[in-house]
Design an enzyme around this catalytic site. Structure first.
Site, PDB file in Angstrom:
ATOM      1  N   GLU A  71      -5.436  -8.225  -1.417  1.00  0.00           N
ATOM      2  CA  GLU A  71      -5.344  -7.759  -0.030  1.00  0.00           C
ATOM      3  C   GLU A  71      -4.249  -6.720   0.099  1.00  0.00           C
ATOM      4  O   GLU A  71      -3.461  -6.492  -0.826  1.00  0.00           O
ATOM      5  CB  GLU A  71      -5.046  -8.945   0.904  1.00  0.00           C
ATOM      6  N   HIS A  73      -1.746  -4.920   3.632  1.00  0.00           N
ATOM      7  CA  HIS A  73      -1.407  -4.991   5.052  1.00  0.00           C
ATOM      8  C   HIS A  73      -0.136  -4.211   5.307  1.00  0.00           C
ATOM      9  O   HIS A  73       0.563  -3.825   4.364  1.00  0.00           O
ATOM     10  CB  HIS A  73      -1.253  -6.450   5.494  1.00  0.00           C
ATOM     11  N   HIS A  77       6.103  -8.177   1.767  1.00  0.00           N
ATOM     12  CA  HIS A  77       6.411  -9.521   1.269  1.00  0.00           C
ATOM     13  C   HIS A  77       7.613  -9.445   0.345  1.00  0.00           C
ATOM     14  O   HIS A  77       7.768  -8.472  -0.400  1.00  0.00           O
ATOM     15  CB  HIS A  77       5.284 -10.062   0.382  1.00  0.00           C
ATOM     16  N   HIS A 111      -2.275  -6.172  -3.465  1.00  0.00           N
ATOM     17  CA  HIS A 111      -1.558  -7.182  -4.245  1.00  0.00           C
ATOM     18  C   HIS A 111      -2.401  -8.431  -4.416  1.00  0.00           C
ATOM     19  O   HIS A 111      -3.229  -8.773  -3.556  1.00  0.00           O
ATOM     20  CB  HIS A 111      -0.199  -7.515  -3.625  1.00  0.00           C
ATOM     21  N   CYS A 125       7.644 -17.068  -0.542  1.00  0.00           N
ATOM     22  CA  CYS A 125       7.215 -15.795   0.031  1.00  0.00           C
ATOM     23  C   CYS A 125       7.798 -15.693   1.437  1.00  0.00           C
ATOM     24  O   CYS A 125       7.548 -16.552   2.285  1.00  0.00           O
ATOM     25  CB  CYS A 125       5.694 -15.688   0.070  1.00  0.00           C
TER      26      CYS A 125
HETATM   27 MN    MN Z   1      -0.274 -10.506   1.403  1.00  0.00          MN
END
Ligand code: MN
Length: 157
Positions: A71, A73, A77, A111, A125
């Site tokens: 994914e 975005h 992270h 990622h 995370c």
């Molecule tokens: Mn992610």
């Protein structure tokens, strides 16, 4: 008084064998077939109904051979491995990371985190509390990612 938090907002979450006291172990995501063998605990964040800071701190586990969603975005992270071994796809790279390595996954980077080796992978995370929804790759994105052989071999969709 400004700057003085109520005393009961601070807390220690005691850990035993990668479980934190009072924290539910949840599915990694509500549904889907684009990930495998993954689950989460939210140590600090919204689900526990606490006063929520602007970030969440989650602990994820992935079974050997499992992986998270491929994914991207807008939100970033920070990933810190606590146990096991991972290979992380970061756009056109595949990087091996081991306990206490820290990966920064920048905004819009594709990622996917894979548990490699024989041990359960566990990682923290840290992420914004308010964040955009992840995007999954369309066929054209996949074609671009697969131009790099190491990425083509590693990604799962
Ligand atoms: Mn992610």
């Amino acid at each position: 008084m400004p700057g003085t938090p109520p005393p009961d907002q601070c807390r220690i979450l005691r850990e035993a064998n990668f479980r934190w006291e009072g924290i539910e172990q949840e599915a990694y995501k509500a549904e889907g077939t684009h990930f495998s063998g993954a689950r989460r605990q939210t140590l600090v964040g919204q689900p526990a109904g606490q006063q929520a800071p602007a970030f969440e701190t989650r602990y994820f586990e992935v079974e050997p051979g499992g992986y998270t969603t491929l994914e991207r975005h807008e939100h970033a992270h920070v990933v810190i491995v606590l146990r096991g071994e991972a290979e992380v796809v970061l756009d056109q790279r595949v990087e091996a990371i081991t306990p206490l390595d820290c990966a920064y996954i920048a905004p819009w980077a594709w990622h996917q985190i894979h548990a490699v080796g024989t041990e359960t992978l566990g990682f923290l995370c840290i992420v914004d509390r308010d964040r955009d929804r992840p995007q999954r790759p369309d066929p054209q994105h996949l074609d671009e990612l697969r131009r790099t052989p190491a990425v083509a071999r590693r990604i799962r969709t």
